[in-house]
Scaffold this active site. Structure first.
Site, PDB file in Angstrom:
ATOM      1  N   ASN A 131      39.973 -16.222  69.753  1.00 48.31           N
ATOM      2  CA  ASN A 131      40.525 -15.065  69.052  1.00 48.31           C
ATOM      3  C   ASN A 131      40.996 -14.087  70.102  1.00 48.31           C
ATOM      4  OD1 ASN A 131      41.231 -13.092  67.269  1.00 48.31           O
ATOM      5  ND2 ASN A 131      39.164 -12.554  66.645  1.00 48.31           N
ATOM      6  N   GLY A 132      42.258 -13.655  70.017  1.00 47.43           N
ATOM      7  CA  GLY A 132      42.794 -12.724  70.997  1.00 47.43           C
ATOM      8  C   GLY A 132      44.096 -13.214  71.584  1.00 47.43           C
ATOM      9  N   GLU A 158      50.604   5.439  50.578  1.00 47.87           N
ATOM     10  CA  GLU A 158      49.604   4.397  50.367  1.00 47.87           C
ATOM     11  C   GLU A 158      49.955   3.526  49.167  1.00 47.87           C
ATOM     12  OE1 GLU A 158      46.171   1.987  50.516  1.00 47.87           O
ATOM     13  OE2 GLU A 158      47.438   3.031  51.970  1.00 47.87           O
ATOM     14  N   ARG A 180      39.630 -12.539  56.429  1.00 46.74           N
ATOM     15  CA  ARG A 180      40.294 -12.017  57.618  1.00 46.74           C
ATOM     16  C   ARG A 180      41.776 -12.381  57.653  1.00 46.74           C
ATOM     17  NH1 ARG A 180      36.295 -10.947  61.762  1.00 46.74           N
ATOM     18  NH2 ARG A 180      37.767 -11.407  63.410  1.00 46.74           N
ATOM     19  N   LYS A 201      43.035  -9.245  57.539  1.00 52.09           N
ATOM     20  CA  LYS A 201      42.124  -8.152  57.228  1.00 52.09           C
ATOM     21  C   LYS A 201      41.758  -7.359  58.473  1.00 52.09           C
ATOM     22  CE  LYS A 201      39.520  -5.767  54.448  1.00 52.09           C
ATOM     23  NZ  LYS A 201      40.190  -4.882  53.483  1.00 52.09           N
ATOM     24  N   TRP A 207      45.309 -16.954  62.862  1.00 49.66           N
ATOM     25  CA  TRP A 207      46.391 -16.057  62.443  1.00 49.66           C
ATOM     26  C   TRP A 207      47.364 -15.993  63.610  1.00 49.66           C
ATOM     27  CZ3 TRP A 207      48.482 -11.175  63.701  1.00 49.66           C
ATOM     28  CH2 TRP A 207      49.235 -10.556  62.691  1.00 49.66           C
ATOM     29  N   CYS A 248      41.650 -13.899  63.583  1.00 50.02           N
ATOM     30  CA  CYS A 248      41.166 -15.275  63.623  1.00 50.02           C
ATOM     31  C   CYS A 248      39.666 -15.306  63.388  1.00 50.02           C
ATOM     32  CB  CYS A 248      41.483 -15.904  64.972  1.00 50.02           C
ATOM     33  SG  CYS A 248      43.227 -15.867  65.416  1.00 50.02           S
ATOM     34  N   LYS A 284      50.612  -0.536  49.327  1.00 50.50           N
ATOM     35  CA  LYS A 284      49.877  -1.500  48.501  1.00 50.50           C
ATOM     36  C   LYS A 284      50.845  -2.402  47.728  1.00 50.50           C
ATOM     37  CE  LYS A 284      45.789  -0.987  49.500  1.00 50.50           C
ATOM     38  NZ  LYS A 284      46.380  -0.781  50.813  1.00 50.50           N
ATOM     39  N   GLU A 312      52.743  -4.912  50.183  1.00 48.79           N
ATOM     40  CA  GLU A 312      51.944  -5.958  50.812  1.00 48.79           C
ATOM     41  C   GLU A 312      51.431  -6.980  49.794  1.00 48.79           C
ATOM     42  OE1 GLU A 312      48.527  -4.445  52.921  1.00 48.79           O
ATOM     43  OE2 GLU A 312      47.953  -3.092  51.301  1.00 48.79           O
ATOM     44  N   HIS A 332      68.706  14.507  50.755  1.00 46.54           N
ATOM     45  CA  HIS A 332      69.220  14.355  52.116  1.00 46.54           C
ATOM     46  C   HIS A 332      69.509  12.895  52.446  1.00 46.54           C
ATOM     47  CE1 HIS A 332      68.541  18.553  52.905  1.00 46.54           C
ATOM     48  NE2 HIS A 332      67.297  18.446  52.495  1.00 46.54           N
TER      49      HIS A 332
END
Length: 608
Positions: free
Chosen positions: A100-101, A481, A27, A603, A74, A2, A485, A488, A504
């Protein structure tokens, strides 16, 4: 995650608050809103979605006044919606708050307040704080804040305004970042420096358990117990232009192309007489470094993948056993930690809640913690025992690129430094590796020249709903990675597997036309990798191979091949990730999605 902005001064607050919110869009957020005192009451405008939605409301009716707070949310408690958006107010609209939190005991507090007759308008934990303020107000907003925070459990960064005392803003911090900007005839609150850098370069960083009371011409910092604190502002010498797109279509593309500079900057000042010298940055003595008997990498997401590369690198260079953990799991598995354990936490923002919690768990058990982060004044940077900064500059796109490669370079620097101190590698070998490390920026520039081909390949990939990445050793670490990418940014289902594991179980998912992106740069597994590619080709997979220049066998086997410049196998992840970043970027464009702000992601993740 946030974003918080607050302003008190003599200018119209609305435009300053909106501008600050836009600087915090990187963010990630799902709604936005403002509260401004107009001389009589507090007016609020808030809306689900992008900031532009709030701007549309303000075009119909502005919020006039010179005191206000603003927020990008968020979601943690309550789905994204207009009514769950911040700012929140109490049932009589006397207090406005942004947060925020997470307030972990909010249900218990909410039930107590409802029993007293308070009615709630949202599903959030934040609204409880506004009602606590209204319930406890004793004629002094500062004392009231100090009283209510004793009741709250969890993490919070708060900006508070009240109709009762509209000449003040109150800021409070516990486990979520919050800064105060010092101006002339005006002062600011923000969750991150870029939000207010346009207006001031003098910042006061609040620590956990601290609060600040702002008027237009004064700032008083104190503990939440009321003990006054004298703290000189920190001068921030950042270039605002670095946070702009500079002609690129998106921040992500700009940041991909900034990687040569980011790595040069990260290397600068750390190479002396042909070896890595970190003595000026680390306080660990040579004796302490020689006594390290195990290393733990702890991180989340992309930073976790950097830690996997770090395991290979540090074990090879130092011969110290290395473990890698996802931060959200680390402290719950009762890890074996002693005073001789070095815990390395990696976080681009330096505020990642899971990583911060894992760091504190390690410290409580007696381990030394070394942080690798991109933000000097962040919580992790301040609270770790040792810090190595990546000089990547601001990274705005949610999907990390230059922060990741800079993290890899710092890990290599640390490994080479420890190898020299502990004499686990001959100096001549270390000098050769350092020379190769210094050549990586030019080799990245060479790898970026393949963008046009990758754009074409990405257009085809974007038509699929499932695909796979495979590799062995360090190539598998990069495959993880690359897969992250792609998923997302494009929302394509993607999985990464060690190539030897295909037989397997995973081969059951390979069918005609399924794309498989195959990395093959490690000489000691190269032949095996080619065989694994044949296995998926036989079952109908369409294979895109990524390897180093001159790898003839792969070019005979794969359907398409992308090459990167040759380097030492240990350093290959810095180069092989470049085409994977570009593939994800262009596939996202082809699918018509928001490159810089993927859905549901943020972010800086500051809740566990």
């Amino acid at each position: 995650m946030c974003g918080i902005v607050g302003y008190i001064g003599r200018q119209e607050a609305q435009s300053i608050l909106l501008d600050g919110l836009k600087k915090l869009e990187y963010r990630g957020y799902d709604s936005a809103g403002l509260a401004v005192y107009n001389g009589e009451t507090i007016g609020v405008k808030k809306k689900e979605g992008r900031i532009v939605n709030v701007e549309s409301l303000l075009e119909e009716q502005s919020l006039l006044g010179s005191v206000g707070i603003a927020h990008t949310r968020w979601a943690t408690h309550g789905k994204p919606s207009d009514r769950n958006s911040h700012p929140h107010m109490d049932h009589e609209d006397k207090f406005a708050i942004v947060h925020n939190g997470i307030i972990e005991n909010f249900l218990e507090l909410k039930e107590e307040l409802q029993a007293k007759g308070h009615t709630f308008r949202s599903e959030t934990d934040t609204e409880v704080i506004a009602h606590l303020l209204a319930d406890a107000y004793n004629g002094d907003v500062v004392e009231t804040v100090q009283h209510i925070v004793k009741k709250m459990e969890g993490a919070y960064a708060l900006a508070i305004m009240s109709e009762y005392e509209p000449d003040k803003l109150v800021a409070v911090r516990l486990a979520s970042p919050l800064i105060i900007g010092v101006g002339e005839g005006e002062n600011f609150i923000a969750s991150d420096i870029p939000a207010i850098l346009k207006h001031t370069r003098e910042m006061v960083i609040l620590e956990d358990g601290e609060m600040a009371v702002l008027t237009d011409d004064q700032i008083q910092v104190m503990t939440t117990e009321g003990e006054k604190i004298d703290r000189e502002p920190l001068h921030v010498d950042w270039d605002i232009v670095t946070a702009e797109k500079d002609g690129y279509d998106h921040f992500m593309l700009k940041e991909i192309y900034e990687q040569p500079k980011a790595i040069r900057d990260t290397l600068t000042g750390r190479i002396k007489e042909g070896i890595v010298d970190l003595a000026s940055e680390l306080t660990l003595s040579q004796a302490e470094m020689e006594q390290i008997d195990r290393i733990h990498f702890v991180a989340c997401g992309t930073a976790y993948h950097a830690g996997i590369v770090g395991k290979y690198a540090l074990e090879q260079l130092t011969r110290i056993p290395v473990e890698v953990d996802v931060a959200s799991e680390y402290r719950y598995r009762d890890p074996i930690i002693t005073e001789r354990t070095l815990v390395i936490v990696i976080s681009q923002s330096g505020e990642t809640a899971d990583t911060l919690a894992a760091m504190r768990e390690a410290q409580s058990r007696g381990a030394k913690v070394l942080a690798i982060t991109n933000v000097v004044g962040s919580t992790i940077a301040r609270d770790a025992d040792e810090v190595l900064i990546t000089s990547a500059g601001p990274e705005i796109a949610v999907a990390s690129t230059k922060a990741y490669t800079s993290q890899l370079v710092v890990i290599y620097q640390l490994g080479l430094y420890l190898a020299h101190i502990r004499a686990t590698q001959p100096r001549t070998e270390i000098e050769k590796m350092v020379e190769e490390l210094l050549s990586l920026p030019l080799k990245i520039e060479e790898a970026l020249k393949g963008a046009d081909i990758l754009k074409m390949l990405a257009t085809e990939l974007a038509r699929h709903n499932n695909l796979f990445f495979i590799g062995r050793g360090l190539d598998f670490a990069v495959a993880l990675e690359g897969s992250l990418k792609l998923k997302e940014l494009t929302y394509i289902h993607s999985e990464a597997y060690p190539a030897g594991e295909l037989k397997h179980g995973t081969l059951a998912l390979i069918e005609e036309g399924v794309p498989v992106i195959s990395l093959a740069t490690q000489a000691f597994t190269y032949d095996k990798m080619v065989s694994n590619i044949e296995e998926v080709k036989t079952r109908g997979a369409h294979v895109l191979g990524i390897t180093t220049a001159g790898s003839v066998d792969l070019q005979r086997t794969a359907d398409e091949v992308i090459t990167v410049p040759q380097t030492l196998p240990l350093f290959s992840p810095v180069l092989t990730v470049i085409p994977l970043q570009l593939l994800s970027y262009y596939a996202c464009i082809a699918r018509g999605f928001d490159v810089d702000k993927p859905r549901n992601l943020a972010k800086s993740v500051t809740v566990e």
